[in-house]
Design a protein around this motif. Structure first.
Motif, PDB file in Angstrom:
ATOM      1  N   ASP A 144       0.939  -0.976   0.121  1.00  0.00           N
ATOM      2  CA  ASP A 144       0.036   0.053   0.055  1.00  0.00           C
ATOM      3  C   ASP A 144       0.972   1.122  -0.132  1.00  0.00           C
ATOM      4  OD1 ASP A 144      -2.315  -1.530   0.233  1.00  0.00           O
ATOM      5  OD2 ASP A 144      -2.426  -1.613   2.300  1.00  0.00           O
ATOM      6  N   GLY A 145       1.369   1.755  -1.226  1.00  0.00           N
ATOM      7  CA  GLY A 145       2.055   2.684  -1.267  1.00  0.00           C
ATOM      8  C   GLY A 145       3.379   2.769  -1.820  1.00  0.00           C
ATOM      9  N   SER A 146       4.493   3.334  -1.585  1.00  0.00           N
ATOM     10  CA  SER A 146       5.700   3.153  -1.928  1.00  0.00           C
ATOM     11  C   SER A 146       6.532   2.335  -0.841  1.00  0.00           C
ATOM     12  CB  SER A 146       6.358   4.657  -2.307  1.00  0.00           C
ATOM     13  OG  SER A 146       6.361   5.208  -1.141  1.00  0.00           O
ATOM     14  N   LEU A 147       7.725   2.017  -1.276  1.00  0.00           N
ATOM     15  CA  LEU A 147       8.865   1.233  -0.526  1.00  0.00           C
ATOM     16  C   LEU A 147       9.364   2.195   0.389  1.00  0.00           C
ATOM     17  CD1 LEU A 147       9.919  -1.640   0.363  1.00  0.00           C
ATOM     18  CD2 LEU A 147      11.761  -1.020  -1.527  1.00  0.00           C
ATOM     19  N   GLN A 148       8.606   2.400   1.832  1.00  0.00           N
ATOM     20  CA  GLN A 148       8.879   3.186   2.832  1.00  0.00           C
ATOM     21  C   GLN A 148       8.893   2.796   4.076  1.00  0.00           C
ATOM     22  OE1 GLN A 148       7.464   7.285   2.036  1.00  0.00           O
ATOM     23  NE2 GLN A 148       5.276   6.512   2.296  1.00  0.00           N
ATOM     24  N   GLY A 164       1.832  -4.287   3.379  1.00  0.00           N
ATOM     25  CA  GLY A 164       1.309  -4.817   2.462  1.00  0.00           C
ATOM     26  C   GLY A 164       1.520  -6.267   2.444  1.00  0.00           C
ATOM     27  N   TRP A 165       1.648  -7.238   1.510  1.00  0.00           N
ATOM     28  CA  TRP A 165       1.499  -8.738   1.915  1.00  0.00           C
ATOM     29  C   TRP A 165       2.325  -9.218   0.688  1.00  0.00           C
ATOM     30  CZ3 TRP A 165      -0.056 -10.963  -2.890  1.00  0.00           C
ATOM     31  CH2 TRP A 165      -0.479 -10.291  -3.901  1.00  0.00           C
ATOM     32  N   ALA A 182       9.784  -2.399   7.834  1.00  0.00           N
ATOM     33  CA  ALA A 182      10.393  -1.776   8.984  1.00  0.00           C
ATOM     34  C   ALA A 182      11.266  -0.628   8.926  1.00  0.00           C
ATOM     35  CB  ALA A 182      11.085  -3.075   9.775  1.00  0.00           C
ATOM     36  N   GLU A 183      11.973  -0.489   7.600  1.00  0.00           N
ATOM     37  CA  GLU A 183      13.205   0.363   7.578  1.00  0.00           C
ATOM     38  C   GLU A 183      13.288   0.443   5.762  1.00  0.00           C
ATOM     39  OE1 GLU A 183      16.794   1.198   5.710  1.00  0.00           O
ATOM     40  OE2 GLU A 183      16.388  -1.059   6.103  1.00  0.00           O
ATOM     41  N   ALA A 184      13.591   1.671   5.472  1.00  0.00           N
ATOM     42  CA  ALA A 184      13.981   1.838   3.843  1.00  0.00           C
ATOM     43  C   ALA A 184      14.653   3.206   3.762  1.00  0.00           C
ATOM     44  CB  ALA A 184      12.544   1.903   3.126  1.00  0.00           C
ATOM     45  N   THR A 185      15.842   2.854   3.079  1.00  0.00           N
ATOM     46  CA  THR A 185      16.784   3.843   2.604  1.00  0.00           C
ATOM     47  C   THR A 185      17.070   3.700   1.410  1.00  0.00           C
ATOM     48  OG1 THR A 185      17.644   4.100   4.729  1.00  0.00           O
ATOM     49  CG2 THR A 185      19.058   5.038   3.168  1.00  0.00           C
ATOM     50  N   SER A 234      19.163   0.262   1.564  1.00  0.00           N
ATOM     51  CA  SER A 234      18.626  -0.946   2.255  1.00  0.00           C
ATOM     52  C   SER A 234      17.453  -0.841   2.361  1.00  0.00           C
ATOM     53  CB  SER A 234      19.376  -0.973   3.685  1.00  0.00           C
ATOM     54  OG  SER A 234      18.951   0.039   4.503  1.00  0.00           O
ATOM     55  N   PHE A 235      16.474  -1.836   2.873  1.00  0.00           N
ATOM     56  CA  PHE A 235      15.211  -1.925   3.227  1.00  0.00           C
ATOM     57  C   PHE A 235      14.960  -3.248   3.792  1.00  0.00           C
ATOM     58  CE2 PHE A 235      14.214  -4.177  -0.515  1.00  0.00           C
ATOM     59  CZ  PHE A 235      13.076  -4.971  -0.412  1.00  0.00           C
ATOM     60  N   THR A 236      14.069  -3.260   4.794  1.00  0.00           N
ATOM     61  CA  THR A 236      13.831  -4.414   5.522  1.00  0.00           C
ATOM     62  C   THR A 236      12.378  -4.476   5.931  1.00  0.00           C
ATOM     63  OG1 THR A 236      15.777  -4.116   6.982  1.00  0.00           O
ATOM     64  CG2 THR A 236      14.253  -5.493   7.968  1.00  0.00           C
ATOM     65  N   VAL A 237      11.813  -5.904   5.625  1.00  0.00           N
ATOM     66  CA  VAL A 237      10.212  -6.198   5.817  1.00  0.00           C
ATOM     67  C   VAL A 237      10.312  -7.301   6.970  1.00  0.00           C
ATOM     68  CG1 VAL A 237       9.768  -5.538   3.559  1.00  0.00           C
ATOM     69  CG2 VAL A 237      10.192  -7.994   4.061  1.00  0.00           C
TER      70      VAL A 237
END
Length: 144
Positions: free
Chosen positions: A42-46, A51-52, A66-69, A73-76
């Motif tokens: 739902d929305g952008s990777l931030q 989402g699912w 949980a985190e996105a730079t 990096s990004f963490t789900v």
């Protein structure tokens, strides 16, 4: 006691931004991730986005960023039976491209069991996912 994280890395001949652009196309993850049947956000990777994810094996699970730079990096995180799985994606500039590391860790009261069950598939699948991501990005996969 938490099991140690599972992590694999690969060098991709592209910029960190080009790889991140592929990550940011969440519905496109199945194009390069053989373990993902479908995904949505739902929305952008931030950070904070929800989402699912529907893996090739198993049921659809909720996903929280949980985190996105961007470009780095990004963490789900995905909740599972009162515990959670955490998937990290790190991009480090390297000579001629970027060093990409994908990791998975398990947290909560079922962490050990998740590591022994789901972790077995993650250990087998992450290297193939990275090889597929490399091919996708190096063939100009952003936006495909």
């Amino acid at each position: 006691m938490q099991p140690p994280p599972i992590a694999f890395s690969i060098h991709i001949s592209a910029s960190p931004e080009a790889v991140y652009e592929v990550y940011a196309d969440v519905p496109g993850w199945p194009r390069w991730d053989p373990d993902t049947r479908a995904a949505g956000l739902d929305g952008s990777l931030q950070a904070g986005a929800r989402g699912w994810l529907r893996p090739r094996k198993g049921l659809k699970v909720a996903m929280h960023v949980a985190e996105a730079t961007p470009g780095r990096s990004f963490t789900v995180e995905c909740p599972v039976l009162g515990s959670r799985m955490r998937f990290g994606h790190e991009l480090v500039p390297a000579a001629g491209g970027v060093q990409v590391t994908h990791s998975a860790s398990f947290h909560g009261w079922l962490a050990g069991w998740l590591d022994r069950t789901v972790g077995r598939d993650v250990r087998a699948g992450l290297p193939a996912t990275l090889v597929s991501l490399k091919a996708h990005v190096e063939q100009g996969g952003a936006g495909r």
